[in-house]
Design a protein around this motif. Structure first.
Motif, PDB file in Angstrom:
ATOM      1  N   LEU A  45      46.889  55.492  25.992  1.00 31.80           N
ATOM      2  CA  LEU A  45      47.819  56.466  26.575  1.00 31.80           C
ATOM      3  C   LEU A  45      47.399  56.920  27.970  1.00 31.80           C
ATOM      4  N   THR A  46      46.282  56.401  28.469  1.00 36.12           N
ATOM      5  CA  THR A  46      45.767  56.826  29.779  1.00 36.12           C
ATOM      6  C   THR A  46      46.796  56.714  30.907  1.00 36.12           C
ATOM      7  N   PRO A  47      47.622  55.649  30.968  1.00 39.31           N
ATOM      8  CA  PRO A  47      48.616  55.589  32.058  1.00 39.31           C
ATOM      9  C   PRO A  47      49.612  56.746  32.038  1.00 39.31           C
ATOM     10  N   LEU A  48      49.775  57.419  30.890  1.00 37.80           N
ATOM     11  CA  LEU A  48      50.713  58.529  30.797  1.00 37.80           C
ATOM     12  C   LEU A  48      50.074  59.866  31.190  1.00 37.80           C
ATOM     13  N   TRP A  94      62.547  53.809  46.262  1.00 40.86           N
ATOM     14  CA  TRP A  94      62.519  53.793  47.725  1.00 40.86           C
ATOM     15  C   TRP A  94      61.099  53.583  48.228  1.00 40.86           C
ATOM     16  N   MET A  95      60.140  54.258  47.609  1.00 37.91           N
ATOM     17  CA  MET A  95      58.736  54.076  47.999  1.00 37.91           C
ATOM     18  C   MET A  95      58.289  52.629  47.776  1.00 37.91           C
ATOM     19  N   MET A  96      58.688  52.056  46.661  1.00 47.23           N
ATOM     20  CA  MET A  96      58.325  50.664  46.366  1.00 47.23           C
ATOM     21  C   MET A  96      58.944  49.715  47.385  1.00 47.23           C
ATOM     22  N   ASP A 124      52.330  50.520  46.744  1.00 44.98           N
ATOM     23  CA  ASP A 124      52.006  49.953  45.434  1.00 44.98           C
ATOM     24  C   ASP A 124      51.816  51.065  44.407  1.00 44.98           C
ATOM     25  N   TYR A 125      51.535  50.666  43.167  1.00 39.01           N
ATOM     26  CA  TYR A 125      51.410  51.607  42.056  1.00 39.01           C
ATOM     27  C   TYR A 125      50.401  52.708  42.363  1.00 39.01           C
ATOM     28  N   HIS A 126      49.232  52.328  42.848  1.00 37.06           N
ATOM     29  CA  HIS A 126      48.161  53.288  43.063  1.00 37.06           C
ATOM     30  C   HIS A 126      48.489  54.284  44.181  1.00 37.06           C
ATOM     31  N   ALA A 127      49.176  53.799  45.219  1.00 43.04           N
ATOM     32  CA  ALA A 127      49.556  54.698  46.315  1.00 43.04           C
ATOM     33  C   ALA A 127      50.601  55.708  45.856  1.00 43.04           C
ATOM     34  N   GLU A 173      51.109  56.670  42.693  1.00 46.55           N
ATOM     35  CA  GLU A 173      50.445  57.556  41.739  1.00 46.55           C
ATOM     36  C   GLU A 173      49.670  58.655  42.466  1.00 46.55           C
ATOM     37  N   LYS A 174      48.943  58.279  43.498  1.00 49.32           N
ATOM     38  CA  LYS A 174      48.176  59.261  44.258  1.00 49.32           C
ATOM     39  C   LYS A 174      49.087  60.283  44.922  1.00 49.32           C
ATOM     40  N   LEU A 175      50.200  59.823  45.504  1.00 49.58           N
ATOM     41  CA  LEU A 175      51.147  60.718  46.167  1.00 49.58           C
ATOM     42  C   LEU A 175      51.727  61.732  45.183  1.00 49.58           C
ATOM     43  N   LEU A 176      52.198  61.242  44.039  1.00 56.31           N
ATOM     44  CA  LEU A 176      52.904  62.097  43.095  1.00 56.31           C
ATOM     45  C   LEU A 176      51.982  63.060  42.357  1.00 56.31           C
ATOM     46  N   TYR A 177      50.753  62.614  42.061  1.00 60.30           N
ATOM     47  CA  TYR A 177      49.823  63.434  41.273  1.00 60.30           C
ATOM     48  C   TYR A 177      48.907  64.307  42.125  1.00 60.30           C
ATOM     49  N   GLN A 178      48.544  63.846  43.317  1.00 64.76           N
ATOM     50  CA  GLN A 178      47.477  64.518  44.057  1.00 64.76           C
ATOM     51  C   GLN A 178      47.882  65.072  45.426  1.00 64.76           C
ATOM     52  N   GLU A 179      49.044  64.661  45.968  1.00 59.80           N
ATOM     53  CA  GLU A 179      49.396  65.056  47.322  1.00 59.80           C
ATOM     54  C   GLU A 179      50.737  65.772  47.424  1.00 59.80           C
TER      55      GLU A 179
END
Length: 418
Positions: free
Chosen positions: A135-138, A269-271, A276-279, A281-287
């Motif tokens: 479940l880590t990806p969630l 739109w970002m894709m 990529d996935y990691h960028a 993820e970082k934007l949505l969770y940390q920035e």
């Protein structure tokens, strides 16, 4: 009086509660005793506790005895506390002073995501760890650190029973209308659904409200858990009916660094722009969230004292979205009988409570008692609304660790009976 109290006791199970975050580990010692006068038949009494913060960056350990006496407040070299395994070993050594005469019978862990399988706390074994790891990806900000603490305990004290207590479990009572996405139904059966989080906090508030305001607790109550992570929960008779978070802890309200509700088209739109996935993820969770909107900080205290237009914009949007979601949840409840603020911002930030309630006043006739709201937790003023308020409003400290202790002791008792 709360069902989870801080006072000495000479009986019951001693439980060590571990709450592992991305850069910190908090440990609390509880003694759980049987008490037929409280719901659930047990109370969790807080004892020694401590935390290590700044893991791998600027490690600092603070620990105290049950009576508040300081055991240690010390900074450590990064090399000595480079990861969660090292941090837990160090914190366990420090707390050994507080646990000298009362070694724990079990260890309870906060685990953010339990998926569709776990609707209650569970004794941890290899199968459970494997399932939770999937479940880590969630829950990428939380699940890896929750599991790191579990593995660290297994290595340091393999003989101790461990229990996983889930932030998602409290919301198992919600129905299909609160869980579904408008995707092909096969996705729902595969586990792509709205789970909700902060369940341990909501469970505590539900129990506490049944003690301090039972008539209101049996009705339609919305609880706002406002911290670095933020969500709302709609309850009927202390049971979760609807919540703002969904498949992940990214949905719903804007948070410290998380965006909250977002048009999925924005991700497409970002894709399309090559992220990529990691960028993403970082934007949505940390920035994103308060940090992204303000360009100043994710800390509400800094935003309230900053005074810049961007800081004000972030605060206004935050309270607007909270009020908007309260209205939405009230539709699901069919009305509103009580509103509760909890967690760091909810408990301490009187201006945020005031702004949210001002937005809700035309709909629900909410009127705050300005003096009680300003005094808040510091004056133990749990009810912060005026007498004429159609909907009573409360500011109540939560105790997620106390709930973990109760669940852990319950499973331990059940295991010993078998």
């Amino acid at each position: 009086m709360s069902s989870i109290q801080a006072q000495p006791a000479a009986e019951g199970h001693v439980v060590l509660v571990v709450n592992a975050g991305s850069s910190s580990i908090k440990c609390s010692v509880y003694r759980v005793i049987e008490d037929d006068h409280v719901e659930g038949g047990a109370r969790a009494l807080h004892g020694a506790g401590g935390q290590i913060e700044g893991i791998g960056v600027a490690p600092r350990v603070v620990a105290h005895m049950a009576d508040g006496r300081l055991i240690v407040d010390e900074k450590f070299p990064v090399a000595q506390v480079a990861d969660h395994d090292a941090a837990f070993r160090l914190l366990r050594l420090v707390l050994a002073v507080g646990l000298r005469d009362t070694p724990p019978a079990a260890i309870g862990h906060r685990v953010v995501h339990g998926g569709a399988r776990y609707s209650d706390a569970v004794l941890i074994n290899d199968e459970v760890i494997e399932e939770l790891d999937s479940l880590t990806p969630l829950a990428p900000l939380h699940q890896p650190h929750n599991l790191a603490a579990i593995r660290a305990v297994r290595q340091a004290a393999p003989e101790l029973p461990q229990v996983a207590c889930f932030d998602t479990a409290f919301h198992a009572t919600t129905g299909p209308m609160a869980q579904l996405f408008a995707l092909p139904y096969s996705y729902y059966t595969e586990g792509i659904r709205r789970y909700g989080f902060h369940g341990l906090s909501y469970e505590y508030i539900a129990k506490h409200m049944h003690l301090v305001a039972p008539d209101i607790a049996r009705g339609r109550v919305i609880v706002a858990h406002l911290g670095n992570g933020a969500s709302l929960c709609a309850m009927k008779d202390g049971k979760s009916v609807e919540t703002t978070m969904g498949l992940t802890a990214l949905d719903g309200l804007p948070m410290g660094t998380r965006c909250g509700a977002l048009d999925a088209g924005a991700v497409l739109w970002m894709m399309a722009r090559g992220m990529d996935y990691h960028a993403i993820e970082k934007l949505l969770y940390q920035e994103s969230g308060l940090k992204g909107l303000s360009g100043v900080s994710s800390d509400m205290r800094e935003l309230l004292s900053n005074g810049s237009e961007q800081a004000k914009l972030a605060i206004d949007f935050y309270t607007y979205r909270i009020a908007q979601e309260v209205g939405k949840l009230a539709v699901g409840l069919g009305g509103l009988d009580g509103l509760v603020f909890t967690a760091g911002i909810g408990e301490h930030a009187a201006p945020i409570r005031a702004q949210v309630c001002e937005r809700l006043a035309p709909l629900f006739g909410i009127v705050l008692d300005a003096q009680a709201n300003e005094a808040g937790r510091e004056a133990r003023k749990e009810r912060v609304s005026a007498r004429e308020s159609r909907v009573p409003v409360f500011a109540i400290p939560t105790d997620e660790e106390g709930m973990i202790a109760l669940h852990t002791a319950r499973l331990l008792r059940e295991a010993l009976k078998r």
